[in-house]
Design an enzyme around this catalytic site. Structure first.
Site, mmCIF file in Angstrom:
data_model
loop_
_atom_site.group_PDB
_atom_site.id
_atom_site.type_symbol
_atom_site.label_atom_id
_atom_site.label_comp_id
_atom_site.label_asym_id
_atom_site.label_seq_id
_atom_site.Cartn_x
_atom_site.Cartn_y
_atom_site.Cartn_z
ATOM 1 N N CYS A 154 0.828 -1.211 0.000
ATOM 2 C CA CYS A 154 0.000 0.000 0.000
ATOM 3 C C CYS A 154 0.861 1.261 0.000
ATOM 4 O O CYS A 154 0.389 2.339 -0.373
ATOM 5 C CB CYS A 154 -0.931 0.007 1.208
ATOM 6 N N HIS A 184 19.448 1.086 -0.941
ATOM 7 C CA HIS A 184 18.004 1.301 -0.850
ATOM 8 C C HIS A 184 17.289 0.028 -0.396
ATOM 9 O O HIS A 184 16.432 0.085 0.500
ATOM 10 C CB HIS A 184 17.448 1.748 -2.202
#
Length: 453
Positions: free
Chosen positions: A50, A99
């Site tokens: 989400c 990352h």
């Protein structure tokens, strides 16, 4: 092969864009197949939650890989690549590893340190493994990312970072409500990680009755049932605000949920004798419209108000420690990666030596037919030992040097000195860079060494 991350998250894209990019579980395998069917993409893992949609890929060329991935994402979103470009970030090579490790440890999460992302990464990795789109490079990356995430949670209190935000906010709220939240009716707006933590903390502190509302009603119902709370539709937000003393707002909305109009209408129907309506805005971007704080009968506690409390608290300290762990793990992975890059060249060099030895032994057998089998075998063993000893130290040393920054030059030097042909295991960067020039950056620009928006 080089690592490339292309994605969008709550930091860079509105919810509507993330919803467009989101890949339902039923479409995951098809999308992974489309990614690895592209000319420059050899391996792919797709993370779709989400709060983020990211592609981790092993690519044969930066520009080509970027164009291929963006084209697939644009098709998924049903939007022109140029429209998506403003919301995408790009991480290449070392920055890509950094990352992924930051994501795994929760440093990049909306709720810093939340552990849910580890399960989501594991699911994405398993899906890619099942679809056979994760090869050697991504297998190693994902396994190490999951290990680093577990290490961060085991060695620090990073998973308490989100709790420290909620606890600090509720401590401030208690100070505005006679110092005690016991028996105070409360509502949580949002049913994500921060919303769930807020409901759990309010329940533990004895606040109640509790109400939960969320844009997705089903999620609100599930969260409410877990804590004996009530779920109300977002459409009934004004009515719900008239019955509570505390509101924790923690949605992923890009526009304020508690607008001046909504709160004004609720205050008009709320009994002033209840005391102030305390609004805890834990969302970034803000859930409470800026003008609400000026309304009489309202107290707004937001991230800015809590900054002084949290700046030197355990959350900041743990995040700094996890950042240190990530930095060390990134360098260790890059060392492995550089060493792995030289392996095919070393194998090619040993293969060339074996070919030379075999040819010379065959020539010796023709010139000296009187040698017995035992004599030929002894000569062969001697020659092989000599060659192996000559190659041992240089190949060990080149592996060590290759693991250091800039070590890729040693493999290239070996290939040049010995005229070695190292077979390509994936497509080469030969297709003109046209698509990617339209998407992110000019085709003749250099790949970013850090993250790029």
């Amino acid at each position: 092969m080089k690592l490339l991350v292309v994605g969008a998250s709550y930091r860079t894209a509105p919810v509507a864009t993330l919803e467009q990019l989101a890949v339902p579980p039923a479409d995951l395998t098809r999308t992974l197949d489309r990614l690895v069917a592209q000319p420059y993409v050899a391996e792919a893992v797709l993370v779709s939650t989400c709060n983020r949609v990211e592609v981790y890929a092993a690519v044969s060329g930066f520009h080509g890989g970027l164009g291929d991935i963006c084209a697939v994402l644009a098709e998924q979103a049903g939007a022109p690549p140029a429209t998506l470009a403003a919301h995408l970030y790009v991480h290449y090579d070392a920055a890509a590893v950094d990352h992924v490790f930051r994501v795994a440890t929760g440093l990049d999460s909306m709720v810093v340190g939340e552990a849910q992302i580890l399960g989501q990464l594991r699911d994405a990795y398993h899906s890619a493994s099942g679809a056979d789109t994760a090869g050697r490079l991504l297998h190693e990356l994902m396994q190490q990312a999951l290990r680093v995430g577990k290490r961060a949670h085991a060695e620090t209190n990073i998973d308490r970072a989100g709790q420290s935000v909620v606890t600090a906010a509720l401590d401030l709220a208690a100070g505005l409500l006679d110092g005690d939240l016991t028996g105070r009716p409360a509502m949580v707006v949002g049913a994500g990680a921060m919303g769930s933590l807020s409901v759990a903390t309010l329940s533990r502190l004895g606040a109640g009755p509790l109400t939960v509302t969320n844009r997705g009603a089903a999620r609100a119902v599930r969260l409410a049932e877990s804590y004996g709370a009530a779920a109300v539709p977002m459409a009934e937000l004004v009515d719900a605000l008239t019955t509570v003393d505390i509101v924790v707002a923690a949605t992923a909305a890009t526009e304020p949920v508690l607008t001046r109009d909504v709160v004004t209408r609720a205050l008009a129907r709320r009994d002033p004798a209840r005391g102030p309506l305390v609004l805890l805005d834990l969302a970034v971007p803000r859930d409470v419209e800026e003008g609400v704080a000026a309304l009489p009968g309202v107290e707004v506690i937001d991230i800015d108000r809590m900054a002084a409390i949290l700046a030197d608290g355990p959350a900041a300290a743990d995040a700094a420690e996890v950042t240190r762990i990530v930095a060390g793990e990134v360098e260790a992975f890059l060392s492995w990666l550089r060493g792995a890059d030289v392996a095919p060249t070393v194998a090619a060099l040993r293969g060339r030596a074996d070919d030379v030895v075999t040819a010379e032994l065959r020539r010796l057998a023709q010139r000296r037919p009187e040698f017995t089998d035992d004599q030929r075998a002894e000569v062969a063993r001697t020659v092989h030992r000599v060659v192996q000893r000559l190659l041992h130290q240089p190949t060990v040393r080149v592996r060590q040097l290759a693991a250091e920054p800039g070590g890729d030059q040693y493999a290239a030097l070996l290939r040049e000195l010995f005229d070695l042909e190292v077979p390509q295991t994936s497509p080469v960067d030969t297709v003109p860079d046209v698509v990617e020039a339209e998407i992110i950056m000019p085709a003749d620009s250099d790949p970013p060494t850090g993250g790029a928006r």
